[in-house]
Design a protein around this motif. Structure first.
Motif, PDB file in Angstrom:
ATOM      1  N   PHE A  21      36.433  69.937  35.253  1.00 28.30           N
ATOM      2  CA  PHE A  21      35.033  69.571  35.304  1.00 28.30           C
ATOM      3  C   PHE A  21      34.874  68.163  35.205  1.00 28.30           C
ATOM      4  O   PHE A  21      34.060  67.599  35.927  1.00 28.30           O
ATOM      5  CB  PHE A  21      34.293  70.373  34.120  1.00 28.30           C
ATOM      6  N   LEU A  22      35.711  67.673  34.400  1.00 31.87           N
ATOM      7  CA  LEU A  22      35.575  66.154  34.486  1.00 31.87           C
ATOM      8  C   LEU A  22      36.167  65.363  35.737  1.00 31.87           C
ATOM      9  O   LEU A  22      35.449  64.366  36.019  1.00 31.87           O
ATOM     10  CB  LEU A  22      36.418  65.575  33.055  1.00 31.87           C
ATOM     11  N   LEU A  23      36.808  65.804  36.203  1.00 31.57           N
ATOM     12  CA  LEU A  23      37.278  65.396  37.445  1.00 31.57           C
ATOM     13  C   LEU A  23      36.316  65.547  38.518  1.00 31.57           C
ATOM     14  O   LEU A  23      36.050  64.677  39.289  1.00 31.57           O
ATOM     15  CB  LEU A  23      38.872  66.157  38.109  1.00 31.57           C
ATOM     16  N   LYS A  24      35.569  66.745  38.339  1.00 28.42           N
ATOM     17  CA  LYS A  24      34.383  67.020  39.218  1.00 28.42           C
ATOM     18  C   LYS A  24      33.281  65.693  39.095  1.00 28.42           C
ATOM     19  O   LYS A  24      32.652  65.014  39.940  1.00 28.42           O
ATOM     20  CB  LYS A  24      33.892  68.165  39.068  1.00 28.42           C
ATOM     21  N   VAL A  25      32.919  65.522  37.728  1.00 29.15           N
ATOM     22  CA  VAL A  25      32.034  64.462  37.227  1.00 29.15           C
ATOM     23  C   VAL A  25      32.464  63.135  38.085  1.00 29.15           C
ATOM     24  O   VAL A  25      31.768  62.340  38.304  1.00 29.15           O
ATOM     25  CB  VAL A  25      31.528  64.694  36.038  1.00 29.15           C
TER      26      VAL A  25
ATOM     27  N   SER B 212      36.588  75.302  41.758  1.00 25.33           N
ATOM     28  CA  SER B 212      35.465  76.093  41.560  1.00 25.33           C
ATOM     29  C   SER B 212      35.905  77.256  40.536  1.00 25.33           C
ATOM     30  O   SER B 212      37.100  77.581  40.674  1.00 25.33           O
ATOM     31  CB  SER B 212      35.195  76.991  42.905  1.00 25.33           C
ATOM     32  N   ILE B 213      35.323  77.120  39.341  1.00 23.29           N
ATOM     33  CA  ILE B 213      35.841  77.796  38.312  1.00 23.29           C
ATOM     34  C   ILE B 213      35.264  79.239  38.069  1.00 23.29           C
ATOM     35  O   ILE B 213      33.964  79.361  37.945  1.00 23.29           O
ATOM     36  CB  ILE B 213      35.712  76.950  36.903  1.00 23.29           C
ATOM     37  N   PHE B 214      36.187  80.228  38.292  1.00 23.86           N
ATOM     38  CA  PHE B 214      35.751  81.788  37.960  1.00 23.86           C
ATOM     39  C   PHE B 214      36.169  82.214  36.792  1.00 23.86           C
ATOM     40  O   PHE B 214      37.532  82.225  36.480  1.00 23.86           O
ATOM     41  CB  PHE B 214      36.239  82.385  39.065  1.00 23.86           C
TER      42      PHE B 214
ATOM     43  N   LYS C  90      27.731  78.434  27.666  1.00 24.92           N
ATOM     44  CA  LYS C  90      26.658  77.190  27.185  1.00 24.92           C
ATOM     45  C   LYS C  90      26.976  76.105  27.750  1.00 24.92           C
ATOM     46  O   LYS C  90      25.887  75.149  28.059  1.00 24.92           O
ATOM     47  CB  LYS C  90      26.900  77.268  25.685  1.00 24.92           C
ATOM     48  N   LEU C  91      28.116  75.474  28.026  1.00 20.94           N
ATOM     49  CA  LEU C  91      28.302  74.086  28.487  1.00 20.94           C
ATOM     50  C   LEU C  91      28.213  74.063  30.135  1.00 20.94           C
ATOM     51  O   LEU C  91      28.337  73.181  30.644  1.00 20.94           O
ATOM     52  CB  LEU C  91      29.614  73.564  28.083  1.00 20.94           C
ATOM     53  N   ARG C  92      28.086  75.437  30.815  1.00 21.31           N
ATOM     54  CA  ARG C  92      28.065  75.402  32.263  1.00 21.31           C
ATOM     55  C   ARG C  92      29.154  74.728  33.016  1.00 21.31           C
ATOM     56  O   ARG C  92      28.927  74.193  33.787  1.00 21.31           O
ATOM     57  CB  ARG C  92      26.328  74.699  32.742  1.00 21.31           C
ATOM     58  N   ILE C  93      30.174  74.978  32.350  1.00 22.30           N
ATOM     59  CA  ILE C  93      31.478  74.477  33.011  1.00 22.30           C
ATOM     60  C   ILE C  93      31.984  75.546  34.093  1.00 22.30           C
ATOM     61  O   ILE C  93      32.056  74.845  35.279  1.00 22.30           O
ATOM     62  CB  ILE C  93      32.773  74.462  31.879  1.00 22.30           C
ATOM     63  N   SER C  94      31.851  76.723  34.152  1.00 24.49           N
ATOM     64  CA  SER C  94      32.149  77.589  34.842  1.00 24.49           C
ATOM     65  C   SER C  94      31.180  77.651  36.159  1.00 24.49           C
ATOM     66  O   SER C  94      30.048  77.758  35.971  1.00 24.49           O
ATOM     67  CB  SER C  94      32.345  79.072  34.388  1.00 24.49           C
ATOM     68  N   ASP C  95      31.678  77.969  37.423  1.00 25.76           N
ATOM     69  CA  ASP C  95      30.839  77.975  38.569  1.00 25.76           C
ATOM     70  C   ASP C  95      30.262  79.455  38.540  1.00 25.76           C
ATOM     71  O   ASP C  95      29.261  79.601  39.016  1.00 25.76           O
ATOM     72  CB  ASP C  95      31.707  77.701  39.950  1.00 25.76           C
TER      73      ASP C  95
END
Length: 225
Positions: free
Chosen positions: A164-168, A175-177, A197-202
Protein backbone atom coordinates in the motif's frame (compact mmCIF):
# COMPACT_ATOMS: atom_id res chain seq x y z
CA UNK A 1 22.34 30.98 3.00
CA UNK A 2 21.49 28.59 5.81
CA UNK A 3 18.32 30.51 6.70
CA UNK A 4 17.22 30.53 3.06
CA UNK A 5 17.64 26.77 2.83
CA UNK A 6 15.74 26.28 6.08
CA UNK A 7 12.91 28.52 4.87
CA UNK A 8 12.74 26.64 1.55
CA UNK A 9 12.58 23.34 3.42
CA UNK A 10 9.77 24.65 5.63
CA UNK A 11 7.82 25.69 2.54
CA UNK A 12 8.43 22.37 0.80
CA UNK A 13 7.13 20.23 3.68
CA UNK A 14 3.48 21.40 3.42
CA UNK A 15 3.61 20.97 -0.36
CA UNK A 16 4.91 17.41 -0.06
CA UNK A 17 2.34 16.64 2.63
CA UNK A 18 -0.43 17.95 0.38
CA UNK A 19 0.79 15.89 -2.57
CA UNK A 20 0.91 12.77 -0.42
CA UNK A 21 -2.60 13.47 0.87
CA UNK A 22 -3.90 13.83 -2.69
CA UNK A 23 -2.11 10.67 -3.76
CA UNK A 24 -3.47 8.82 -0.71
CA UNK A 25 -7.02 9.89 -1.60
CA UNK A 26 -6.48 8.79 -5.21
CA UNK A 27 -5.27 5.36 -4.09
CA UNK A 28 -8.34 4.91 -1.88
CA UNK A 29 -10.67 5.94 -4.74
CA UNK A 30 -8.86 3.79 -7.29
CA UNK A 31 -8.60 0.68 -5.09
CA UNK A 32 -10.91 -2.11 -6.11
CA UNK A 33 -11.43 -0.85 -9.64
CA UNK A 34 -10.39 -3.00 -12.63
CA UNK A 35 -7.19 -2.04 -14.51
CA UNK A 36 -7.63 0.61 -17.18
CA UNK A 37 -5.80 -1.53 -19.73
CA UNK A 38 -6.09 -5.31 -20.12
CA UNK A 39 -2.85 -7.17 -19.51
CA UNK A 40 -1.68 -9.63 -22.11
CA UNK A 41 1.06 -11.10 -19.94
CA UNK A 42 0.68 -12.86 -16.62
CA UNK A 43 0.29 -11.04 -13.32
CA UNK A 44 3.01 -11.34 -10.69
CA UNK A 45 1.14 -12.94 -7.83
CA UNK A 46 2.16 -12.90 -4.15
CA UNK A 47 0.46 -15.57 -2.04
CA UNK A 48 0.73 -15.26 1.74
CA UNK A 49 0.58 -18.54 3.63
CA UNK A 50 0.02 -19.10 7.34
CA UNK A 51 0.32 -21.96 9.76
CA UNK A 52 -2.59 -24.30 10.42
CA UNK A 53 -5.85 -23.85 8.57
CA UNK A 54 -4.74 -20.64 6.83
CA UNK A 55 -2.55 -22.53 4.37
CA UNK A 56 -5.16 -25.23 3.77
CA UNK A 57 -7.74 -22.58 2.89
CA UNK A 58 -5.36 -20.58 0.74
CA UNK A 59 -4.22 -23.61 -1.24
CA UNK A 60 -7.87 -24.48 -1.83
CA UNK A 61 -8.34 -20.99 -3.28
CA UNK A 62 -5.17 -21.13 -5.37
CA UNK A 63 -6.28 -24.32 -7.12
CA UNK A 64 -9.14 -22.34 -8.68
CA UNK A 65 -6.89 -19.66 -10.19
CA UNK A 66 -6.11 -19.44 -13.89
CA UNK A 67 -2.48 -20.51 -13.74
CA UNK A 68 -1.49 -18.85 -17.00
CA UNK A 69 -2.93 -15.52 -15.85
CA UNK A 70 -1.47 -15.44 -12.33
CA UNK A 71 2.17 -16.10 -13.06
CA UNK A 72 4.82 -16.03 -11.78
CA UNK A 73 3.60 -17.00 -8.29
CA UNK A 74 5.55 -16.07 -5.16
CA UNK A 75 4.63 -18.01 -2.02
CA UNK A 76 5.60 -16.34 1.26
CA UNK A 77 5.40 -17.85 4.75
CA UNK A 78 6.84 -17.02 8.16
CA UNK A 79 10.45 -18.01 8.79
CA UNK A 80 9.41 -20.54 11.45
CA UNK A 81 6.71 -22.07 9.24
CA UNK A 82 8.25 -24.67 6.94
CA UNK A 83 5.16 -26.86 6.49
CA UNK A 84 3.24 -24.21 4.53
CA UNK A 85 5.91 -23.83 1.88
CA UNK A 86 6.22 -27.60 1.59
CA UNK A 87 2.51 -27.82 0.78
CA UNK A 88 2.90 -25.10 -1.85
CA UNK A 89 5.87 -26.91 -3.37
CA UNK A 90 3.92 -30.17 -3.54
CA UNK A 91 1.08 -28.37 -5.27
CA UNK A 92 3.35 -26.67 -7.83
CA UNK A 93 5.07 -29.98 -8.55
CA UNK A 94 1.67 -31.52 -9.25
CA UNK A 95 1.21 -29.02 -12.08
CA UNK A 96 4.17 -30.46 -13.95
CA UNK A 97 4.02 -33.68 -15.92
CA UNK A 98 7.18 -35.50 -16.82
CA UNK A 99 9.53 -32.99 -15.17
CA UNK A 100 10.68 -35.16 -12.29
CA UNK A 101 11.71 -33.24 -9.19
CA UNK A 102 12.11 -29.95 -11.00
CA UNK A 103 10.19 -27.07 -9.40
CA UNK A 104 8.08 -25.14 -11.88
CA UNK A 105 9.95 -22.01 -12.92
CA UNK A 106 6.85 -19.88 -12.52
CA UNK A 107 6.77 -20.41 -8.76
CA UNK A 108 9.15 -19.19 -6.07
CA UNK A 109 9.07 -19.86 -2.33
CA UNK A 110 10.18 -17.32 0.25
CA UNK A 111 10.17 -16.80 4.01
CA UNK A 112 9.70 -13.65 6.04
CA UNK A 113 10.48 -12.74 9.64
CA UNK A 114 7.50 -13.05 11.95
CA UNK A 115 6.46 -9.93 13.85
CA UNK A 116 5.75 -11.80 17.06
CA UNK A 117 6.11 -15.43 18.01
CA UNK A 118 3.58 -17.17 20.24
CA UNK A 119 4.43 -16.36 23.85
CA UNK A 120 6.94 -13.65 22.95
CA UNK A 121 6.91 -10.59 25.22
CA UNK A 122 5.50 -7.38 23.81
CA UNK A 123 8.69 -5.47 24.66
CA UNK A 124 10.95 -7.73 22.59
CA UNK A 125 8.33 -7.89 19.84
CA UNK A 126 8.96 -4.20 19.07
CA UNK A 127 12.35 -5.03 17.56
CA UNK A 128 11.09 -8.13 15.75
CA UNK A 129 8.13 -6.20 14.34
CA UNK A 130 10.45 -3.53 12.96
CA UNK A 131 12.62 -6.23 11.41
CA UNK A 132 9.56 -7.90 9.88
CA UNK A 133 8.36 -4.60 8.41
CA UNK A 134 11.74 -3.86 6.83
CA UNK A 135 11.97 -7.40 5.48
CA UNK A 136 8.44 -7.15 4.07
CA UNK A 137 9.22 -3.84 2.39
CA UNK A 138 12.34 -5.34 0.83
CA UNK A 139 10.34 -8.32 -0.50
CA UNK A 140 7.62 -6.10 -1.97
CA UNK A 141 10.19 -3.86 -3.68
CA UNK A 142 12.00 -6.92 -5.01
CA UNK A 143 8.91 -8.76 -6.26
CA UNK A 144 6.70 -5.78 -7.21
CA UNK A 145 3.58 -7.98 -7.07
CA UNK A 146 0.59 -6.97 -9.14
CA UNK A 147 -1.79 -9.17 -7.14
CA UNK A 148 -1.64 -10.21 -3.47
CA UNK A 149 -3.76 -12.97 -1.95
CA UNK A 150 -3.99 -13.36 1.82
CA UNK A 151 -6.46 -14.80 4.32
CA UNK A 152 -5.49 -13.81 7.83
CA UNK A 153 -2.00 -14.82 9.02
CA UNK A 154 -0.20 -12.01 10.84
CA UNK A 155 2.59 -12.08 8.27
CA UNK A 156 0.23 -10.51 5.72
CA UNK A 157 0.01 -7.20 7.59
CA UNK A 158 3.57 -5.89 6.94
CA UNK A 159 3.43 -7.22 3.36
CA UNK A 160 0.10 -5.55 2.55
CA UNK A 161 1.10 -2.34 4.33
CA UNK A 162 4.34 -2.21 2.32
CA UNK A 163 2.45 -2.76 -0.94
CA UNK A 164 0.00 0.00 0.00
CA UNK A 165 2.90 2.34 0.78
CA UNK A 166 4.38 1.77 -2.67
CA UNK A 167 1.01 2.63 -4.20
CA UNK A 168 0.84 5.90 -2.30
CA UNK A 169 4.39 6.76 -3.33
CA UNK A 170 3.65 5.88 -6.94
CA UNK A 171 6.33 3.18 -7.06
CA UNK A 172 4.07 0.26 -7.93
CA UNK A 173 0.50 -0.95 -7.84
CA UNK A 174 -0.71 -4.13 -6.16
CA UNK A 175 -4.32 -5.26 -6.04
CA UNK A 176 -4.77 -6.78 -2.58
CA UNK A 177 -7.40 -9.50 -2.18
CA UNK A 178 -8.20 -10.51 1.38
CA UNK A 179 -10.33 -13.59 2.05
CA UNK A 180 -11.31 -13.94 5.70
CA UNK A 181 -10.94 -17.41 7.16
CA UNK A 182 -14.01 -19.61 7.30
CA UNK A 183 -13.35 -19.98 11.02
CA UNK A 184 -14.36 -16.34 11.49
CA UNK A 185 -18.13 -16.47 11.79
CA UNK A 186 -19.11 -13.52 14.01
CA UNK A 187 -16.10 -11.21 13.98
CA UNK A 188 -13.04 -10.55 11.87
CA UNK A 189 -9.56 -11.68 12.75
CA UNK A 190 -7.12 -9.01 13.90
CA UNK A 191 -5.44 -9.05 10.48
CA UNK A 192 -8.77 -8.74 8.71
CA UNK A 193 -9.94 -5.96 11.00
CA UNK A 194 -6.78 -3.92 10.38
CA UNK A 195 -6.97 -4.30 6.60
CA UNK A 196 -10.68 -3.48 6.63
CA UNK A 197 -10.51 -0.45 8.90
CA UNK A 198 -7.41 0.99 7.24
CA UNK A 199 -8.86 0.29 3.77
CA UNK A 200 -5.65 -1.36 2.66
CA UNK A 201 -7.28 -4.24 0.79
CA UNK A 202 -8.81 -3.66 -2.64
CA UNK A 203 -11.29 -6.52 -2.31
CA UNK A 204 -12.38 -7.91 1.07
CA UNK A 205 -14.27 -11.22 1.13
CA UNK A 206 -16.02 -13.04 3.97
CA UNK A 207 -17.54 -16.51 4.04
CA UNK A 208 -20.47 -15.85 6.37
CA UNK A 209 -23.44 -13.56 5.78
CA UNK A 210 -23.30 -12.38 9.41
CA UNK A 211 -19.88 -10.85 8.76
CA UNK A 212 -21.01 -9.19 5.56
CA UNK A 213 -23.92 -7.57 7.40
CA UNK A 214 -21.62 -6.38 10.17
CA UNK A 215 -18.95 -5.11 7.76
CA UNK A 216 -20.87 -3.74 4.73
CA UNK A 217 -17.79 -3.04 2.60
CA UNK A 218 -16.98 -6.75 2.66
CA UNK A 219 -18.24 -9.03 -0.09
CA UNK A 220 -19.90 -12.35 0.64
CA UNK A 221 -18.01 -15.08 -1.20
CA UNK A 222 -19.84 -18.13 0.15
CA UNK A 223 -18.04 -21.19 1.52
CA UNK A 224 -14.64 -21.64 -0.08
CA UNK A 225 -13.76 -24.84 1.77
Amino acid sequence: MGLDAFAAACCAIPVLASLLAVRFAYVLCRSGLPPTRPRAAGLRCLIVLGSGGHTAEMMNIITELQKDRFTPRYYVAALTDSMSLQKAQVYEKSLIQGEGEKIIKNAQFMQIYRSREVGQSYITSIATTLLAVLHALWLIIRIRPQVIFCNGPGTCIPLCASAFLLKVLGLGWSSIFYIESIARVKKLSLSGLLLYKLRISDQFFVQWTQLQQKYPRAQYAGRLM
